[in-house]
Design an enzyme around this catalytic site. Structure first.
Site, short mmCIF file in Angstrom:
data_model
loop_
_atom_site.label_atom_id
_atom_site.label_comp_id
_atom_site.label_asym_id
_atom_site.label_seq_id
_atom_site.Cartn_x
_atom_site.Cartn_y
_atom_site.Cartn_z
N ALA A 21 27.64 -11.72 22.57
CA ALA A 21 28.38 -10.52 22.99
C ALA A 21 28.14 -9.38 22.01
O ALA A 21 28.19 -9.58 20.79
CB ALA A 21 29.88 -10.82 23.07
N GLY B 170 21.24 6.98 14.52
CA GLY B 170 22.22 7.02 15.62
C GLY B 170 22.96 5.71 15.79
O GLY B 170 23.81 5.58 16.66
N TYR C 137 25.99 -0.05 14.47
CA TYR C 137 25.30 -1.19 15.09
C TYR C 137 24.34 -1.86 14.10
O TYR C 137 24.29 -3.09 13.98
CB TYR C 137 24.56 -0.68 16.33
CG TYR C 137 23.88 -1.72 17.17
CD1 TYR C 137 24.57 -2.39 18.19
CD2 TYR C 137 22.52 -2.02 17.00
CE1 TYR C 137 23.94 -3.33 18.99
CE2 TYR C 137 21.88 -2.94 17.80
CZ TYR C 137 22.59 -3.60 18.80
OH TYR C 137 21.95 -4.52 19.60
N GLY D 236 13.80 -7.25 20.30
CA GLY D 236 13.43 -5.84 20.32
C GLY D 236 13.95 -5.24 21.62
O GLY D 236 15.03 -5.62 22.09
N TYR D 237 13.19 -4.33 22.22
CA TYR D 237 13.64 -3.73 23.49
C TYR D 237 13.49 -4.74 24.62
O TYR D 237 12.39 -5.21 24.91
CB TYR D 237 12.78 -2.51 23.82
CG TYR D 237 13.12 -1.28 23.02
CD1 TYR D 237 14.32 -0.61 23.23
CD2 TYR D 237 12.24 -0.78 22.07
CE1 TYR D 237 14.64 0.53 22.49
CE2 TYR D 237 12.55 0.35 21.33
CZ TYR D 237 13.75 1.00 21.55
OH TYR D 237 14.05 2.12 20.82
N ILE D 238 14.60 -5.04 25.26
CA ILE D 238 14.61 -6.02 26.35
C ILE D 238 14.97 -5.33 27.66
O ILE D 238 15.83 -4.43 27.69
CB ILE D 238 15.62 -7.16 26.05
CG1 ILE D 238 15.35 -7.79 24.67
CG2 ILE D 238 15.60 -8.22 27.15
CD1 ILE D 238 13.98 -8.41 24.48
N1 LIG Z 1 19.31 -5.20 25.52
C1 LIG Z 1 18.54 -5.08 24.45
O1 LIG Z 1 17.44 -4.48 24.51
C2 LIG Z 1 18.95 -5.71 23.15
C3 LIG Z 1 18.09 -5.60 22.04
C4 LIG Z 1 18.45 -6.21 20.83
C5 LIG Z 1 19.65 -6.90 20.74
N2 LIG Z 1 20.48 -6.98 21.83
C6 LIG Z 1 21.73 -7.73 21.67
O2 LIG Z 1 21.76 -8.75 22.65
C7 LIG Z 1 23.11 -8.99 23.04
C8 LIG Z 1 23.23 -8.86 24.55
O3 LIG Z 1 22.85 -7.54 24.93
P1 LIG Z 1 22.77 -7.08 26.47
O4 LIG Z 1 21.94 -5.85 26.50
O5 LIG Z 1 22.40 -8.23 27.30
O6 LIG Z 1 24.30 -6.65 26.70
P2 LIG Z 1 25.07 -6.28 28.05
O7 LIG Z 1 24.16 -6.38 29.24
O8 LIG Z 1 25.77 -5.00 27.78
O9 LIG Z 1 26.16 -7.47 28.17
C9 LIG Z 1 27.09 -7.62 27.16
C10 LIG Z 1 27.94 -8.84 27.42
O10 LIG Z 1 28.83 -8.98 26.31
C11 LIG Z 1 30.17 -8.98 26.79
N3 LIG Z 1 31.04 -8.37 25.81
C12 LIG Z 1 30.99 -7.13 25.29
N4 LIG Z 1 31.99 -6.92 24.43
C13 LIG Z 1 32.70 -8.07 24.37
C14 LIG Z 1 33.87 -8.50 23.69
N5 LIG Z 1 34.54 -7.70 22.84
N6 LIG Z 1 34.34 -9.75 23.92
C15 LIG Z 1 33.70 -10.59 24.77
N7 LIG Z 1 32.58 -10.25 25.44
C16 LIG Z 1 32.10 -9.01 25.26
C17 LIG Z 1 30.13 -8.22 28.11
O11 LIG Z 1 31.24 -8.55 28.93
P3 LIG Z 1 31.61 -7.62 30.23
O12 LIG Z 1 30.57 -7.95 31.26
O13 LIG Z 1 32.97 -8.04 30.60
O14 LIG Z 1 31.52 -6.20 29.77
C18 LIG Z 1 28.79 -8.72 28.66
O15 LIG Z 1 28.96 -10.01 29.25
C19 LIG Z 1 23.96 -7.99 22.27
O16 LIG Z 1 24.49 -8.60 21.11
C20 LIG Z 1 22.98 -6.90 21.91
O17 LIG Z 1 23.38 -6.20 20.77
C21 LIG Z 1 20.16 -6.38 23.02
#
Ligand SMILES: NC(=O)c1ccc[n+]([C@@H]2O[C@H](COP(=O)([O-])OP(=O)(O)OC[C@H]3O[C@@H](n4cnc5c(N)ncnc54)[C@H](OP(=O)(O)O)[C@@H]3O)[C@@H](O)[C@H]2O)c1
Length: 241
Positions: free
Chosen positions: A83, A143, A147, A178-180
Site C-alpha cells: 500500500a 517534487g 515519498y 521503476g515506472y509501471i
Molecule cells: N505505479 C508505479 O509506477 C510505482 C512505481 C514504484 C513504486 N510503486 C509503489 O507500488 C505500490 C503500489 O502502487 P500502485 O501504483 O499499484 O498504487 P495504486 O494503484 O494507487 O493502489 C494503491 C493501493 O493501496 C491502497 N492504499 C492506499 N493507502 C492505503 C492505506 N492508508 N491503507 C490501506 N491501503 C491503502 C489502495 O486502496 P484503495 O483502493 O482503497 O484506495 C490501493 O489498493 C505503492 O507502494 C507505490 O508507491 C508504484
C-alpha cells in the site's frame, strides 16, 4: 507449499497483480485496501480473493485487521507491504499534511503491519516480508521529498529487520519498481510519455504490474530462503544504484 499471505493495497494496480500471482502460486491470499469499496468488491468478484478494509496508517486497525485475517484464513506467513500513496509537491510548497500522510502510509504502515505478524513468524520459524519501495527511494525525485524519504526509509527498515529475522527463518526484502503501467501512468499524456519518460528507460517501455508480482512470488518462495535484506530493482535499467 501453500501459505497464507496478506497483500496491503492488494485490490488495485501492482498490489492486485501481486495478490493474483500469489493465489496462482497456490497461496491463500487476503488483499487489503483503504476505502475504494467499488474496486475492492469488483476485484473480489473477479478473483475470489478475500478483501479486507483498514488503514495501514493506524497501528490499532492493523492489529485488529490482521487478527481477523488470521482467524478466518490462518496465521500469516507472507506479508507484502505494498500500500502506498503520493502527495507530490515541490518542497517550497509542501504542507505538513502532505509530508505526514505519505510518511504515515508509506513508512509507518510497514511498522504497523509487520509488528503484529512478527511474533507469530518468529514462533513458527518461518516468514516472508516483502516491502514495495520505489526507484525514487533509491535515487530521490524532485517534487517527492515526502515519498522519496518514506521509500528510502522502507529500505532501511528492510535491512535492519532482515538481520533480526535471519536466525528465525524470516526473510525481509525490498523491491524497487521503476515506472509501471498502472492507472496512475494512464493519466500521463502520450507526448510526455514519448518525450520525457520513455527516453529515461533503457529497455524503452514501462514495466508491467505482473513483472513486479513475479518478483514477489519468487521472494516469497522457499527457493529464496538465502535472500534477505536485499533490494531488487525492477526498473528497465533506469537506475542502477
Ligand atoms: N505505479 C508505479 O509506477 C510505482 C512505481 C514504484 C513504486 N510503486 C509503489 O507500488 C505500490 C503500489 O502502487 P500502485 O501504483 O499499484 O498504487 P495504486 O494503484 O494507487 O493502489 C494503491 C493501493 O493501496 C491502497 N492504499 C492506499 N493507502 C492505503 C492505506 N492508508 N491503507 C490501506 N491501503 C491503502 C489502495 O486502496 P484503495 O483502493 O482503497 O484506495 C490501493 O489498493 C505503492 O507502494 C507505490 O508507491 C508504484
Amino acid at each position: 507449499m501453500a501459505r497464507t499471505a496478506i497483500v496491503t493495497g492488494g485490490t488495485r494496480g501492482i498490489g492486485a497483480a501481486i495478490s493474483m500471482a500469489l493465489k496462482a502460486a497456490g497461496h491463500q491470499v487476503a488483499a487489503t485496501y483503504a476505502g475504494n469499496d467499488e474496486k475492492a468488491n469488483a476485484f473480489k468478484q473477479e478473483t475470489g480473493i478475500a478483501v479486507y478494509k483498514w488503514d495501514v496508517g493506524s497501528y490499532d486497525a492493523c492489529a485488529e485487521g490482521i487478527a481477523k485475517v488470521e482467524a478466518e484464513i490462518g496465521p500469516v506467513d507472507i506479508l507484502v507491504n505494498n500500500a502506498g500513496i503520493t502527495r507530490d509537491a515541490m518542497f517550497h510548497k509542501m504542507t505538513p499534511q502532505q509530508w505526514q500522510e505519505v510518511i504515515n502510509t508509506n513508512l509507518s504502515g510497514l511498522f504497523n503491519m509487520t509488528r503484529p505478524v512478527w511474533d507469530g513468524m518468529r514462533s513458527r520459524s518461518f516468514g516472508r516480508i516483502i516491502n514495495i519501495s520505489s526507484i525514487n527511494g533509491q535515487k530521490g525525485q524532485a517534487g517527492q521529498a515526502n515519498y522519496s524519504a518514506a521509500k528510502a526509509g522502507d529500505i532501511g527498515f528492510t535491512r535492519a529487520l532482515a538481520q533480526e529475522g535471519a536466525k528465525k527463518g524470516i526473510t525481509v526484502n525490498a523491491i524497487c519498481p521503476g515506472y509501471i503501467n498502472t492507472e496512475m501512468m494512464a493519466t500521463i499524456s502520450e507526448d510526455v510519455m514519448q518525450k520525457h519518460i520513455l527516453p529515461q528507460i533503457p529497455v524503452g517501455r514501462l514495466g508491467e504490474a505482473d513483472e513486479i508480482a513475479r518478483c514477489v512470488v519468487f521472494l516469497a518462495s522457499d527457493d529464496a530462503s538465502f535472500i534477505t535484506g536485499s533490494t531488487l530493482s525492477a526498473n528497465g535499467g533506469q537506475y542502477m544504484g
